[in-house]
Each structure stands twice: as C-alpha cells, then as structure tokens.
Motif scaffolding. Structure first.
Motif, mmCIF file in Angstrom:
data_model
loop_
_atom_site.group_PDB
_atom_site.id
_atom_site.type_symbol
_atom_site.label_atom_id
_atom_site.label_comp_id
_atom_site.label_asym_id
_atom_site.label_seq_id
_atom_site.Cartn_x
_atom_site.Cartn_y
_atom_site.Cartn_z
ATOM 1 N N PHE A 23 1.042 -1.165 0.065
ATOM 2 C CA PHE A 23 0.000 -0.105 0.106
ATOM 3 C C PHE A 23 0.809 1.087 0.044
ATOM 4 C CE2 PHE A 23 -3.210 -2.840 1.990
ATOM 5 C CZ PHE A 23 -4.082 -2.832 0.750
ATOM 6 N N LEU A 24 1.851 1.141 0.692
ATOM 7 C CA LEU A 24 2.912 2.315 0.600
ATOM 8 C C LEU A 24 3.536 2.581 -0.815
ATOM 9 C CD1 LEU A 24 4.278 4.326 2.249
ATOM 10 C CD2 LEU A 24 6.356 2.849 2.473
ATOM 11 N N SER A 25 3.668 1.515 -1.642
ATOM 12 C CA SER A 25 4.144 1.752 -3.064
ATOM 13 C C SER A 25 2.935 2.374 -3.893
ATOM 14 C CB SER A 25 4.369 0.430 -3.528
ATOM 15 O OG SER A 25 5.395 -0.175 -2.834
ATOM 16 N N LEU A 26 1.796 1.860 -3.510
ATOM 17 C CA LEU A 26 0.661 2.362 -4.450
ATOM 18 C C LEU A 26 0.569 3.972 -3.975
ATOM 19 C CD1 LEU A 26 -2.176 -0.078 -4.025
ATOM 20 C CD2 LEU A 26 -0.794 0.144 -6.122
ATOM 21 N N ALA A 27 0.699 4.293 -2.786
ATOM 22 C CA ALA A 27 0.502 5.735 -2.246
ATOM 23 C C ALA A 27 1.684 6.713 -2.845
ATOM 24 C CB ALA A 27 0.396 5.901 -0.660
ATOM 25 N N VAL A 28 2.819 5.869 -3.201
ATOM 26 C CA VAL A 28 3.832 6.911 -3.587
ATOM 27 C C VAL A 28 3.940 7.021 -4.798
ATOM 28 C CG1 VAL A 28 6.346 6.835 -3.722
ATOM 29 C CG2 VAL A 28 5.478 6.207 -1.656
ATOM 30 N N PHE A 29 3.369 5.979 -5.732
ATOM 31 C CA PHE A 29 3.002 6.240 -7.061
ATOM 32 C C PHE A 29 1.960 6.935 -7.439
ATOM 33 C CE2 PHE A 29 0.977 4.854 -10.680
ATOM 34 C CZ PHE A 29 1.749 4.951 -11.990
ATOM 35 N N THR A 30 0.907 6.843 -6.549
ATOM 36 C CA THR A 30 -0.250 7.822 -6.749
ATOM 37 C C THR A 30 0.246 9.482 -6.728
ATOM 38 O OG1 THR A 30 -1.730 6.301 -6.255
ATOM 39 C CG2 THR A 30 -2.715 8.529 -6.281
ATOM 40 N N VAL A 31 0.840 9.854 -5.443
ATOM 41 C CA VAL A 31 1.277 11.002 -5.351
ATOM 42 C C VAL A 31 2.229 11.466 -6.236
ATOM 43 C CG1 VAL A 31 2.516 12.361 -3.582
ATOM 44 C CG2 VAL A 31 0.775 10.659 -2.729
ATOM 45 N N GLY A 32 3.024 10.676 -6.545
ATOM 46 C CA GLY A 32 4.449 10.881 -7.601
ATOM 47 C C GLY A 32 3.688 11.252 -9.031
ATOM 48 N N THR A 34 0.577 12.185 -9.458
ATOM 49 C CA THR A 34 -0.210 13.635 -9.562
ATOM 50 C C THR A 34 0.800 14.450 -9.805
ATOM 51 O OG1 THR A 34 -1.910 12.099 -8.140
ATOM 52 C CG2 THR A 34 -1.861 14.614 -8.100
ATOM 53 N N ALA A 35 1.817 14.407 -8.955
ATOM 54 C CA ALA A 35 2.766 15.787 -8.886
ATOM 55 C C ALA A 35 3.272 16.017 -10.111
ATOM 56 C CB ALA A 35 3.821 15.252 -7.935
ATOM 57 N N VAL A 40 3.658 18.858 -15.210
ATOM 58 C CA VAL A 40 3.785 18.870 -16.867
ATOM 59 C C VAL A 40 2.773 20.175 -17.296
ATOM 60 C CG1 VAL A 40 3.090 17.558 -18.941
ATOM 61 C CG2 VAL A 40 4.441 16.633 -17.128
ATOM 62 N N VAL A 41 1.656 20.167 -16.663
ATOM 63 C CA VAL A 41 0.689 21.161 -16.865
ATOM 64 C C VAL A 41 1.119 22.518 -16.757
ATOM 65 C CG1 VAL A 41 -1.507 21.979 -16.677
ATOM 66 C CG2 VAL A 41 -1.409 19.595 -16.838
ATOM 67 N N TRP A 42 1.809 22.688 -15.572
ATOM 68 C CA TRP A 42 2.186 24.118 -15.184
ATOM 69 C C TRP A 42 3.496 24.556 -16.068
ATOM 70 C CZ3 TRP A 42 7.154 25.387 -13.665
ATOM 71 C CH2 TRP A 42 7.404 26.539 -13.242
ATOM 72 N N ALA A 43 4.113 23.537 -16.401
ATOM 73 C CA ALA A 43 5.335 23.765 -17.305
ATOM 74 C C ALA A 43 4.957 23.989 -18.742
ATOM 75 C CB ALA A 43 6.307 22.614 -17.272
ATOM 76 N N TYR A 71 -4.794 10.506 -17.049
ATOM 77 C CA TYR A 71 -4.183 10.301 -15.672
ATOM 78 C C TYR A 71 -4.723 9.058 -14.977
ATOM 79 C CZ TYR A 71 -3.955 11.158 -10.648
ATOM 80 O OH TYR A 71 -3.664 10.970 -9.425
ATOM 81 N N LEU A 72 -6.093 8.960 -15.327
ATOM 82 C CA LEU A 72 -6.475 7.457 -14.711
ATOM 83 C C LEU A 72 -6.015 6.303 -15.442
ATOM 84 C CD1 LEU A 72 -10.381 8.354 -14.407
ATOM 85 C CD2 LEU A 72 -8.690 8.158 -12.623
ATOM 86 N N LEU A 73 -5.795 6.378 -16.720
ATOM 87 C CA LEU A 73 -5.366 5.080 -17.194
ATOM 88 C C LEU A 73 -3.835 4.830 -16.779
ATOM 89 C CD1 LEU A 73 -6.349 5.619 -21.011
ATOM 90 C CD2 LEU A 73 -7.324 3.984 -19.301
ATOM 91 N N ALA A 74 -2.958 5.934 -16.734
ATOM 92 C CA ALA A 74 -1.668 5.669 -16.057
ATOM 93 C C ALA A 74 -1.661 5.181 -14.572
ATOM 94 C CB ALA A 74 -0.844 7.256 -16.131
#
Length: 372
Positions: A23-32, A34-35, A40-43, A71-74
C-alpha cells in the motif's frame, strides 16, 4: 510470552510488513504521478511558447483535453504493475517457505536459509527443525531402551518359570516326600511364581505405556489413611530387605483424585526407595499440608544420584543402574508413570539427592471439601 504467542506475533508482523509495503508503494506512485501531472501542465503553460500551427501544440492540446482520462489510465497501469510485482514477491516468499517446510523432515543438518525479509521465519523454522530432530533422537533412544528391556525381561522370565516347573515336577515325581520338604518346595515355587507375575506386569507396563488413554475417575480420597495402609502392606517387604519405616503422616488429609491411580503413584515411589536403599536403614514417609497442597515425601538412604542422572530420573525406561538386572532394578517405568499420573492430578513431583540420601517429593492440591 509462550512459543505459540511468539509465532503468531512473527507471522502477524510479516503480514503487516508485506501489505504495508504494497500500500505504501501504491500511495507513493499515486502522489508522484499526480505531482508529475501538475508539473507538466504548469510547465506547458508557463515555461514554453507554442505556435498554433505546430504539431506539438496540437498534440499537447489533445493531451490536455483528455488529461484526466490519461491520468486515470496511467494510475491504473501503475497500480497493476505494482500489484503484480508485490504479489510476485509474495508468491516467491511462499515458494521459499514451501521448500523450507519440505526440508523440515530431511535428516541433513544444514540450516534453512531464506530471504532477508523472512529472517524471523527462518530462525523459527530452524528452531522447529532442531526440536523435531531432538525429539526424534529421544524417541529412537526410548524405543531402543524399550526393545533392550523386553529382551532382558524375556530372558529373566525363564529363570522363575524353570524353577516353578522344576519344584512342581519334584513334588509330582516323589509322592513319599516329607511334609517339611513339601512345604519348602511349595514355598519356593510360590516365591518364583510371584516373581514371574511381577515380570509379566512389567511387560504390560512396557508394551502399554500410554497414559493419554487412561480415564481418571476422581473422588475424595483420605490420603492419610491411604499412606498408612500402604506402609502396612509394605512392612513385610521392608523386613525382608532389613529396612524399617519412619512415618510422619498428618491425620485427616484429603485430596480429590482417582484413588487407584494415586495408590499406584505411591506404590512406585516406595518400591523405588526399597530397591535403592542401603540395608538396615529407615525409609521415611511423610505427609504434611503446605498451604493449598499436600506434600508427600519418600526419603531413603542410598547412593547419591549424580545431577546428570537426577535430571533424567523420571524419563521413560531410564534406570539408575543400567548394570542391574530387571530382577532387581525394574523396567525403568515406575517413576515415569508416577510423574505423569501426578501431573494429571494437577500436582507435581521432584527428586533431590545429596549426602547418600534420595528424596522424592509429591505436591497434590488439597480437597476443599471435607466429608461430613
């Protein structure tokens, strides 16, 4: 903390560690992810200038239009990969444990080696393997001792049986034999027949030594009276061995247990004292209430038992003097039976030996009810 509780804690910690990592791997991946998407959008809007006729501009516009779907697919793809990797690791650990479990029954002495993550389980399995190997050795030794004793007893059965047949044959072949000689021959034949009965009983003890099948029938037992009766019954045997009683039995002590089995306990303890006492010495039998227990002691004067033998005195088929024949030393089951029965009654038994004195002490819970 007992061993079973410790094992449960180890397995619980392993489970928590594996699922926490997942679950920690899922959380880190999701946050990463999203960030990264926000960056990418801001840049794209602030760091670069795009011409409308550019193919890159057209592509980025399409990406922006479907940004949430992408985003959902990724996110889904990343979760699938993480889940696959995590559960592949769990399956690999399970394979390791299955191979380790197969090795538990193998006789080789090489230790079980698992992944670092399974270090605690590795230590536990190695301990289980060592205990199983030790128990197998003990069982093998006990079986060997049992077989040896059966051979010894089978040989010893011939002597009293031959004597009985011989003296009875003399009586049958000599009808004119004197009454005195007849009485003497009958006395010898009876003595040998009694010894034959003792040996047969030892055979039963050896071949049927399994107290787990014994059914106890507890009742209130007048322990003081039982010990006094046993002392009286053993008095002729003590006289034959030039031994004497030294009794110190408190009156009106009651316990709640199976009277027949309890009598067998003290019968075995007294016989042990008789067999290993110096001639012309007393055997002390005492009964004392100690808080909520009855303390029964059988003490005799005999060779001091070394500490290494004292630790094994209650083992099955263990005999203090292996050079003794079964005619004098017994089958080595008396004290083992006494210990197991005493523990079935909720009591305990221990042995002490020093300065040519052997002391066996039994503790039994006192009965809370007194007869009217």
């Amino acid at each position: 903390m007992n061993k079973q509780t410790s094992n449960r804690l180890i397995r619980s910690k392993m489970t928590k560690r594996l699922f926490l990592g997942y679950f920690l791997s899922l959380a880190v991946f999701t946050v990463g992810l999203t960030a990264l998407g926000f960056f990418v959008v801001w840049a794209g809007h602030n760091l670069f200038t795009w011409r409308s006729e550019s193919m890159i501009y057209w592509f980025l516009r399409r990406v922006e239009d479907y940004a949430f779907l992408l985003y959902l697919l990724a996110l889904l793809a990343g979760w699938i990969v993480i889940t696959f990797v995590s559960f592949s690791k769990i399956v690999r650990y399970l394979d390791e444990l299955m191979r380790a479990a197969e090795r538990l029954s193998q006789p080789d002495s090489s230790p079980i080696v698992l992944s670092d993550t399974l270090k605690e389980l590795q230590d536990e399995l190695n301990q289980v393997r060592e205990r199983a190997a030790a128990q197998a050795r003990i069982a093998k030794e006990a079986e060997q001792r049992k077989n040896d004793l059966i051979v010894y007893l089978a040989h010893d059965l011939k002597t009293p049986l031959t004597s009985v047949i011989g003296y009875l044959t003399l009586l049958g072949d000599e009808p004119q034999i004197s009454p005195e000689l007849t009485a003497r021959y009958l006395g010898i034949a009876r003595s040998k027949a009694e010894r034959l009965e003792e040996l047969i009983n030892e055979f039963f003890d050896i071949t049927r030594f399994n107290l787990t099948t014994i059914t106890l029938e507890p009742e209130q037992v007048h322990l003081s009276r039982m010990l006094e009766q046993l002392a009286s019954e053993f008095s002729p045997i003590l006289r034959e061995k030039d031994l004497t009683w030294q009794l110190d039995i408190a009156p009106d002590i009651y316990v709640f247990c199976d009277s027949d089995k309890l009598e067998r306990v003290f019968d075995n303890l007294i016989r042990n004292a008789v067999n290993y006492s110096y001639p012309e010495t007393p055997i002390r039998l005492s009964l004392t209430p100690v808080r909520e227990y009855a303390e029964i002691c059988v003490e005799n004067r005999g060779r001091t038992i070394p500490p290494e033998k004292l630790d094994r005195i209650f083992d099955q088929f263990f005999r203090l003097d292996s050079s003794r024949s079964s005619a004098t030393g017994g089958a080595g089951l008396g004290l083992a039976i006494a210990k197991e029965l005493t523990e079935r009654f909720g009591g305990s038994i221990q042995a002490e030996s020093a300065d040519e004195t052997v002391r066996l002490t039994v503790l039994l819970p006192l009965s809370l009810k007194k007869p009217r």
